[in-house]
Design an enzyme around this catalytic site. Sequence first.
Site, mmCIF file in Angstrom:
data_model
loop_
_atom_site.group_PDB
_atom_site.id
_atom_site.type_symbol
_atom_site.label_atom_id
_atom_site.label_comp_id
_atom_site.label_asym_id
_atom_site.label_seq_id
_atom_site.Cartn_x
_atom_site.Cartn_y
_atom_site.Cartn_z
ATOM 1 N N GLU A 50 0.818 -1.204 0.000
ATOM 2 C CA GLU A 50 0.000 0.000 0.000
ATOM 3 C C GLU A 50 0.858 1.262 0.000
ATOM 4 O O GLU A 50 1.805 1.382 0.762
ATOM 5 C CB GLU A 50 -0.934 0.006 1.214
ATOM 6 C CG GLU A 50 -1.907 -1.162 1.261
ATOM 7 C CD GLU A 50 -2.873 -1.195 0.073
ATOM 8 O OE1 GLU A 50 -3.044 -0.139 -0.592
ATOM 9 O OE2 GLU A 50 -3.455 -2.264 -0.165
ATOM 10 N N ARG A 79 -18.065 -0.885 5.371
ATOM 11 C CA ARG A 79 -19.165 -1.534 4.654
ATOM 12 C C ARG A 79 -19.786 -2.636 5.492
ATOM 13 O O ARG A 79 -20.981 -2.926 5.372
ATOM 14 C CB ARG A 79 -18.645 -2.092 3.323
ATOM 15 C CG ARG A 79 -19.717 -2.737 2.455
ATOM 16 C CD ARG A 79 -19.151 -3.190 1.123
ATOM 17 N NE ARG A 79 -18.059 -4.152 1.269
ATOM 18 C CZ ARG A 79 -18.229 -5.459 1.464
ATOM 19 N NH1 ARG A 79 -19.442 -5.968 1.566
ATOM 20 N NH2 ARG A 79 -17.184 -6.263 1.582
ATOM 21 N N CYS A 100 -8.092 -2.218 8.132
ATOM 22 C CA CYS A 100 -6.724 -2.181 7.595
ATOM 23 C C CYS A 100 -6.260 -0.742 7.395
ATOM 24 O O CYS A 100 -5.181 -0.350 7.848
ATOM 25 C CB CYS A 100 -6.645 -2.949 6.279
ATOM 26 S SG CYS A 100 -6.737 -4.743 6.453
ATOM 27 N N HIS A 146 -1.060 -5.809 1.889
ATOM 28 C CA HIS A 146 -2.219 -6.695 1.808
ATOM 29 C C HIS A 146 -1.831 -8.027 1.167
ATOM 30 O O HIS A 146 -1.078 -8.053 0.189
ATOM 31 C CB HIS A 146 -3.329 -6.044 0.981
ATOM 32 C CG HIS A 146 -4.314 -5.288 1.805
ATOM 33 N ND1 HIS A 146 -4.576 -3.936 1.623
ATOM 34 C CD2 HIS A 146 -5.127 -5.686 2.825
ATOM 35 C CE1 HIS A 146 -5.493 -3.547 2.494
ATOM 36 N NE2 HIS A 146 -5.843 -4.592 3.231
#
Length: 223
Positions: free
Chosen positions: A86, A96, A149, A175
């Site tokens: 990342e 979500r 995360c 990830h």
Amino acid sequence: MSTPLRRVLLTGFEPFGGDALNPSWEVARALDREVLAPGVVVESVCLPCVFDDAVARLDEHLAAGAPPLLVVALGLAGGRAGITLERVAINIDDARIADNAGRQPVDWPVVPGAPAAHFSTLPIKAMVRALQAAGLPAAVSNTAGTFVCNHLFFALMHRLATRLALAGVRGGFVHLPWLPAQLAEHAGEPALALGEQVEGVRLMLRTALHVDTDIVQGGGTLH
């Protein structure tokens, strides 16, 4: 008199979303106490997949003893084809789904009053190149999502940027994809064997220890 070992702090998450495994912790615990280089050892920590609680656990280990050389946080990005490093963490929680404690913040800042974003301070492109040279699927990612995360990633980078005691400590987030053992629940999605993931993270950590200035190499996307 022996020289004290310096540590690389490696974190993974507990399972979430109904999964029995989380590759990030399976990989991190496989590397716990491994000597990466003379005088440098991995310290692996399992974090709860819970907003705020994950950061509190991280803080405990950041404060335990001398500052680490590196802090690398691992997480699961099911559906991605390989290991993704990342680039940026954003200062927003927008869940979500609920976390493991039932918390589901929507449009909340990770750290009120902090900058909109922080960049990884790991040599992510050199790490991607090392993974690809070893035959492992890897790429730079420009979104860590808006779940736990990214929450942890932003909180980590804000601490490294603002706390005097952590000055000079580099950190970032990686990830990982599904493990083959998880494909019964996630059929048709890409996976990478545990041994390959462990070797990939080991290679990334060693690269980060030895590369101070990242390479200039294309790693962006059109969309």
